[in-house]
Enzyme design. Sequence first.
Site, short mmCIF file in Angstrom:
data_model
loop_
_atom_site.label_atom_id
_atom_site.label_comp_id
_atom_site.label_asym_id
_atom_site.label_seq_id
_atom_site.Cartn_x
_atom_site.Cartn_y
_atom_site.Cartn_z
N ILE A 12 -5.61 -12.29 -7.07
CA ILE A 12 -4.23 -12.71 -7.31
C ILE A 12 -3.68 -13.47 -6.10
O ILE A 12 -3.04 -14.52 -6.26
CB ILE A 12 -3.34 -11.49 -7.67
CG1 ILE A 12 -3.81 -10.89 -8.99
CG2 ILE A 12 -1.87 -11.89 -7.76
CD1 ILE A 12 -3.81 -11.83 -10.19
N CYS A 154 -0.12 -8.00 -15.57
CA CYS A 154 -0.44 -9.17 -16.39
C CYS A 154 -0.31 -8.81 -17.87
O CYS A 154 0.17 -9.62 -18.67
CB CYS A 154 -1.85 -9.67 -16.07
SG CYS A 154 -3.14 -8.40 -16.12
N THR A 155 -0.70 -7.58 -18.23
CA THR A 155 -0.67 -7.18 -19.63
C THR A 155 0.77 -6.97 -20.11
O THR A 155 1.12 -7.33 -21.24
CB THR A 155 -1.50 -5.90 -19.85
OG1 THR A 155 -2.69 -6.01 -19.08
CG2 THR A 155 -1.86 -5.72 -21.29
N HIS A 181 -9.93 -6.41 -21.46
CA HIS A 181 -9.65 -7.06 -20.16
C HIS A 181 -10.95 -7.45 -19.48
O HIS A 181 -11.91 -6.69 -19.46
CB HIS A 181 -8.88 -6.06 -19.27
CG HIS A 181 -8.13 -6.71 -18.14
ND1 HIS A 181 -8.76 -7.28 -17.06
CD2 HIS A 181 -6.80 -6.87 -17.93
CE1 HIS A 181 -7.84 -7.76 -16.23
NE2 HIS A 181 -6.65 -7.53 -16.74
N1 LIG Z 1 -6.88 -9.51 -11.14
C1 LIG Z 1 -5.98 -9.48 -12.09
O1 LIG Z 1 -6.21 -9.93 -13.21
C2 LIG Z 1 -4.61 -8.92 -11.84
C3 LIG Z 1 -3.54 -9.34 -12.65
C4 LIG Z 1 -2.25 -8.84 -12.38
C5 LIG Z 1 -2.05 -7.94 -11.39
N2 LIG Z 1 -3.12 -7.53 -10.62
C6 LIG Z 1 -2.84 -6.56 -9.55
O2 LIG Z 1 -2.83 -7.25 -8.30
C7 LIG Z 1 -3.37 -6.40 -7.27
C8 LIG Z 1 -4.56 -7.09 -6.64
O3 LIG Z 1 -5.53 -7.33 -7.65
P1 LIG Z 1 -6.73 -8.34 -7.39
O4 LIG Z 1 -7.44 -8.47 -8.68
O5 LIG Z 1 -6.25 -9.56 -6.69
O6 LIG Z 1 -7.61 -7.45 -6.40
P2 LIG Z 1 -8.68 -7.94 -5.30
O7 LIG Z 1 -9.38 -9.16 -5.76
O8 LIG Z 1 -9.48 -6.73 -4.95
O9 LIG Z 1 -7.74 -8.33 -4.06
C9 LIG Z 1 -7.08 -7.43 -3.24
C10 LIG Z 1 -7.35 -7.86 -1.81
O10 LIG Z 1 -6.46 -7.15 -0.92
C11 LIG Z 1 -7.22 -6.70 0.20
N3 LIG Z 1 -6.54 -5.55 0.78
C12 LIG Z 1 -6.66 -4.23 0.45
N4 LIG Z 1 -5.82 -3.46 1.20
C13 LIG Z 1 -5.17 -4.32 2.04
C14 LIG Z 1 -4.17 -4.14 3.05
N5 LIG Z 1 -3.70 -2.94 3.35
N6 LIG Z 1 -3.71 -5.24 3.68
C15 LIG Z 1 -4.18 -6.48 3.38
N7 LIG Z 1 -5.14 -6.71 2.44
C16 LIG Z 1 -5.62 -5.65 1.77
C17 LIG Z 1 -8.55 -6.38 -0.38
O11 LIG Z 1 -9.54 -6.32 0.62
P3 LIG Z 1 -10.82 -5.33 0.42
O12 LIG Z 1 -11.52 -5.85 -0.79
O13 LIG Z 1 -11.55 -5.48 1.70
O14 LIG Z 1 -10.24 -3.95 0.21
C18 LIG Z 1 -8.77 -7.55 -1.37
O15 LIG Z 1 -9.32 -8.67 -0.75
C19 LIG Z 1 -3.72 -5.07 -7.98
O16 LIG Z 1 -2.65 -4.18 -7.86
C20 LIG Z 1 -3.91 -5.49 -9.43
O17 LIG Z 1 -3.66 -4.43 -10.34
C21 LIG Z 1 -4.37 -8.02 -10.80
#
Ligand SMILES: NC(=O)c1ccc[n+]([C@@H]2O[C@H](COP(=O)([O-])OP(=O)(O)OC[C@H]3O[C@@H](n4cnc5c(N)ncnc54)[C@H](OP(=O)(O)O)[C@@H]3O)[C@@H](O)[C@H]2O)c1
Length: 339
Positions: A12, A154-155, A181
């Site tokens: 995201i 997103c949902t 999903h």
């Molecule tokens: N992907 C989707 O479709 C989607 C849609 C809507 C909402 N979301 C929400 O958005 C959030 C992120 O999702 P994502 O899919 O983008 O996840 P992601 O790809 O795992 O990205 C999260 C990133 O944040 C990093 N991180 C973790 N803890 C941190 C901290 N304390 N400070 C700074 N960076 C940190 C992680 O690093 P590490 O991997 O090293 O831990 C990772 O690179 C979640 O809450 C998810 O539910 C996701």
Amino acid sequence: MLRIAINGYGRIGRSLLRAIYENGYRQQFQVVAINELSDIDTISYLTRYDTTHGRFPKPVSVDESRLIIGEDSIQCFSERDPANIDWKSLNIDLVMECSGSFSSRHDAQRYLDAGIPRLLLSQPASSEVDATIVHGFNEHDLSNQQTIVSAASCTTNCVIPVFDVLQKLCGLEHGTTQTIHSAMNDQPVIDAYHTKDLRLTRAAISSIIPVDTGLAKGIARLMPSLSGKIECNAIRVPTLNVSVVDMVVRTNSDVTVEQVNDALRNAATSKYAGIVGFTQEPHASVDFNHDPRSVIIDGTQTKVVDSRMVKLLCWFDNEWGYANRMLDVAVQWAMVLKS
Ligand SMILES: NC(=O)c1ccc[n+]([C@@H]2O[C@H](COP(=O)([O-])OP(=O)(O)OC[C@H]3O[C@@H](n4cnc5c(N)ncnc54)[C@H](OP(=O)(O)O)[C@@H]3O)[C@@H](O)[C@H]2O)c1
């Protein structure tokens, strides 16, 4: 111009940055900082190349701890605890919190204590945050008093506009949703010990995996009249991106397939223009990759049973659609702050 930081530069966080440069949001935002646990070279690499969304639309390079995008220079940090960053000196207006690690007021407060005036969360939050906003539905609830706001999931962004249209057309008695999903980064590629949810230890590329969802809670928060009336399930499937909600609702008055499709088609060109889409083409999920809308109704799949049971298929790009909505919420918030 709003000065923003992106915390958590994963799917995201990176979609947000790309949407800022690709979809015209750069006139409203300056990205001042990115905080991500990885190193700057990997941050740069994953900005330039993306398996799902393709190459970044602008030149990207690195200058020490700064990510250079065209003429712009973005300070990068690698701090797990936001309190370790001197946010005040960066003069940030808003942090887009996309790490998934701060979902309660208590946790998010760490940013406010560190000098950040406002936080927009990329996930549903605990109820005591100031607001949960689904852009197109309730962005008028934003105020200049609020400091911690959630852009829902997103949902939730996918289903709320659809429920809103159906509620007005024929009233909603009760219903169910099944979210199908695409895979996410909280799943391992092959089986691994990595989470407390046993099903999320299983190989993402090999199975259809039922997972927990907070969607029913999210719907009740946004539309209290549906509290306790909609039950929700979710499964993850081995695709990279784009998801779909299979929705079944019982209505309060009789409807036909034509009436339901007409109402949704009209919403797509009026109240929900740019947010809801409507199609009757024979699509597969990949056709909606990189689609900035929150939901696209597949009108070919609309069914009505016995005049009062409606079944709909609602597509959404869970990454790109959501990132664009998050930016819309931030734009709206900035307008409220100015007024
Ligand atoms: N992907 C989707 O479709 C989607 C849609 C809507 C909402 N979301 C929400 O958005 C959030 C992120 O999702 P994502 O899919 O983008 O996840 P992601 O790809 O795992 O990205 C999260 C990133 O944040 C990093 N991180 C973790 N803890 C941190 C901290 N304390 N400070 C700074 N960076 C940190 C992680 O690093 P590490 O991997 O090293 O831990 C990772 O690179 C979640 O809450 C998810 O539910 C996701």
